[in-house]
Design an enzyme around this catalytic site. Structure first.
Site, PDB file in Angstrom:
ATOM      1  N   ASN A   9      -1.498  -5.668  10.170  1.00 50.31           N
ATOM      2  CA  ASN A   9      -0.519  -4.640   9.793  1.00 50.31           C
ATOM      3  C   ASN A   9      -1.346  -3.333   9.744  1.00 50.31           C
ATOM      4  O   ASN A   9      -1.451  -3.004   8.872  1.00 50.31           O
ATOM      5  CB  ASN A   9       1.176  -4.668   9.299  1.00 50.31           C
ATOM      6  CG  ASN A   9       2.176  -3.562   9.703  1.00 50.31           C
ATOM      7  OD1 ASN A   9       1.313  -2.786  10.254  1.00 50.31           O
ATOM      8  ND2 ASN A   9       2.749  -3.561   8.828  1.00 50.31           N
ATOM      9  N   LYS A  11      -0.822  -0.710  10.273  1.00 46.01           N
ATOM     10  CA  LYS A  11      -0.188   0.636   9.889  1.00 46.01           C
ATOM     11  C   LYS A  11      -0.312   1.956  10.551  1.00 46.01           C
ATOM     12  O   LYS A  11      -1.017   1.669  12.173  1.00 46.01           O
ATOM     13  CB  LYS A  11      -0.023   1.052   8.112  1.00 46.01           C
ATOM     14  CG  LYS A  11       0.880   0.135   7.459  1.00 46.01           C
ATOM     15  CD  LYS A  11       1.371   0.165   5.723  1.00 46.01           C
ATOM     16  CE  LYS A  11       1.150  -1.922   5.657  1.00 46.01           C
ATOM     17  NZ  LYS A  11       2.550  -1.646   4.182  1.00 46.01           N
ATOM     18  N   HIS A  96       9.829  -3.057   8.609  1.00 45.10           N
ATOM     19  CA  HIS A  96       9.178  -3.231   7.802  1.00 45.10           C
ATOM     20  C   HIS A  96       9.737  -2.370   6.515  1.00 45.10           C
ATOM     21  O   HIS A  96      10.702  -1.377   7.149  1.00 45.10           O
ATOM     22  CB  HIS A  96       8.150  -2.392   8.071  1.00 45.10           C
ATOM     23  CG  HIS A  96       7.121  -2.486   7.073  1.00 45.10           C
ATOM     24  ND1 HIS A  96       6.932  -1.972   5.936  1.00 45.10           N
ATOM     25  CD2 HIS A  96       5.824  -3.363   6.895  1.00 45.10           C
ATOM     26  CE1 HIS A  96       5.834  -2.410   5.649  1.00 45.10           C
ATOM     27  NE2 HIS A  96       5.325  -2.890   5.824  1.00 45.10           N
ATOM     28  N   GLU A  98       9.008   0.801   5.006  1.00 43.92           N
ATOM     29  CA  GLU A  98       8.190   1.439   5.094  1.00 43.92           C
ATOM     30  C   GLU A  98       9.489   2.661   6.139  1.00 43.92           C
ATOM     31  O   GLU A  98       9.569   3.584   5.859  1.00 43.92           O
ATOM     32  CB  GLU A  98       6.658   1.936   5.085  1.00 43.92           C
ATOM     33  CG  GLU A  98       5.938   2.068   4.628  1.00 43.92           C
ATOM     34  CD  GLU A  98       4.356   1.158   4.627  1.00 43.92           C
ATOM     35  OE1 GLU A  98       3.934   0.566   6.297  1.00 43.92           O
ATOM     36  OE2 GLU A  98       4.252   0.254   3.700  1.00 43.92           O
ATOM     37  N   GLU A 168       8.516  -9.631   1.820  1.00 47.53           N
ATOM     38  CA  GLU A 168       7.592  -8.460   1.999  1.00 47.53           C
ATOM     39  C   GLU A 168       8.422  -7.849   0.213  1.00 47.53           C
ATOM     40  O   GLU A 168       9.200  -6.980   0.727  1.00 47.53           O
ATOM     41  CB  GLU A 168       7.427  -7.338   2.912  1.00 47.53           C
ATOM     42  CG  GLU A 168       6.869  -7.748   4.049  1.00 47.53           C
ATOM     43  CD  GLU A 168       5.387  -7.500   4.162  1.00 47.53           C
ATOM     44  OE1 GLU A 168       4.444  -7.503   4.514  1.00 47.53           O
ATOM     45  OE2 GLU A 168       6.282  -5.804   4.980  1.00 47.53           O
ATOM     46  N   GLY A 174       0.704  -2.795  -1.082  1.00 49.04           N
ATOM     47  CA  GLY A 174       0.032  -1.462  -1.237  1.00 49.04           C
ATOM     48  C   GLY A 174      -0.305  -1.485  -2.631  1.00 49.04           C
ATOM     49  O   GLY A 174      -0.751  -0.654  -2.858  1.00 49.04           O
ATOM     50  N   SER A 214       0.195  -7.058  -0.892  1.00 50.74           N
ATOM     51  CA  SER A 214      -1.096  -7.248  -1.457  1.00 50.74           C
ATOM     52  C   SER A 214      -1.553  -8.587  -1.628  1.00 50.74           C
ATOM     53  O   SER A 214      -2.001  -9.190  -2.719  1.00 50.74           O
ATOM     54  CB  SER A 214      -1.137  -6.873  -3.068  1.00 50.74           C
ATOM     55  OG  SER A 214      -0.237  -5.537  -3.366  1.00 50.74           O
TER      56      SER A 214
END
Ligand code: 13P
Length: 252
Positions: A9, A11, A96, A98, A168, A174, A214
């Site tokens: 991904n 992003k 996701h 985000e 996730e 991250g 991660s």
């Protein structure tokens, strides 16, 4: 046998030139070095899709990071499933964390996106996961099960067979703090059991459940060796060809 899938991904990273270079490198090294039966997916920003589709082949497929719930029309700035298909896309990341956090995507909205992606013949990579606070409060299992129930469990078993799940944990995205193999395996097993309770053992056993957060060449071998972890959804480590390949090669 369920499919092992490692997806990158990207992003909101890479301009066109950098993206094409990365896709070309990944495709070449996959061809030379990856012998396992893994499927590799590059989930690029929208503007890269058409170009990247011409640079990849074999095990390497194309994915988008989002789409809109409508087929076409006056929705300025949005991208439809038909457009993605015409660009050569096979997978679409949906939900996701985000997008849930910054763009207000809800379980109900995601159910609509799942429908339109499946109706268009593409495969959703459906993301789920809890915050650190939710884990500390002990509500993480219920919360993640509920994300599946509310966005996916209206589907027929036949339709559900085309869904990929990505667990996730938000606290691992991250941050450099990955879930331990025990934490990841535990959640994956719970998700598979939840799928079995709705669709039966056969469907549950065939469902690909990726881990994301991660994930890197160092921790991937142990994570991917877990019985219920069927690959990864990779952020940071997918932006460097060598690192991404080493994660992919952790699939045996
Ligand atoms: P990182 O691998 O950078 O933690 O990101 C994971 C992720 O969000 C993939 O969708």
């Amino acid at each position: 046998m369920r499919k092992k899938i490692v997806a990158g991904n990207w992003k909101m990273n890479n301009d066109l030139e950098a993206g094409y270079k990365l896709a070309t490198e990944v495709n070449n090294i996959v061809k030379d070095e990856v012998t396992s039966n893994v499927e590799v997916v590059l989930c690029t920003p929208f503007i890269h899709l058409t170009g990247v589709s011409k640079l990849i082949s074999g095990k390497v497929k194309l994915g988008a990071q989002n789409c809109y719930t409508k087929k076409s029309g006056a929705y300025t700035g949005e991208i439809s499933v038909e457009m993605l298909k015409s660009a050569g896309v096979s997978y679409v990341i949906l939900g996701h964390s985000e997008r849930r956090e910054y763009f207000g995507e809800t379980n109900a909205m995601l159910a609509e996106k799942v429908n339109i992606v499946l109706e268009g013949g593409l495969k959703p990579i459906f993301c789920c996961g809890e915050t650190l606070k939710q884990r500390e409060d002990g509500i993480h299992f219920d919360l993640v099960r509920n994300q599946l129930t509310e966005s996916l469990f209206h589907l027929s078993a036949e339709a559900f067979a085309n869904v990929v799940i990505a667990y996730e944990p938000i606290w691992a995205i991250g941050t450099g703090v990955t879930a331990t193999t025990e934490q990841a395996q535990e959640m994956h097993a719970i998700l598979r059991k939840h799928i079995a309770s709705k669709y039966g053992e056969g469907v549950a056993n065939d469902t690909t459940i990726q881990y994301g957060g991660s994930c890197n060449p160092t921790n991937a071998p142990e994570l991917f060796a877990c019985p219920d972890i069927d690959g990864g959804l990779i952020g940071g480590a997918s932006l460097e060809a060598r690192k991404f390949i080493d994660v992919i090669k952790a699939i045996k």
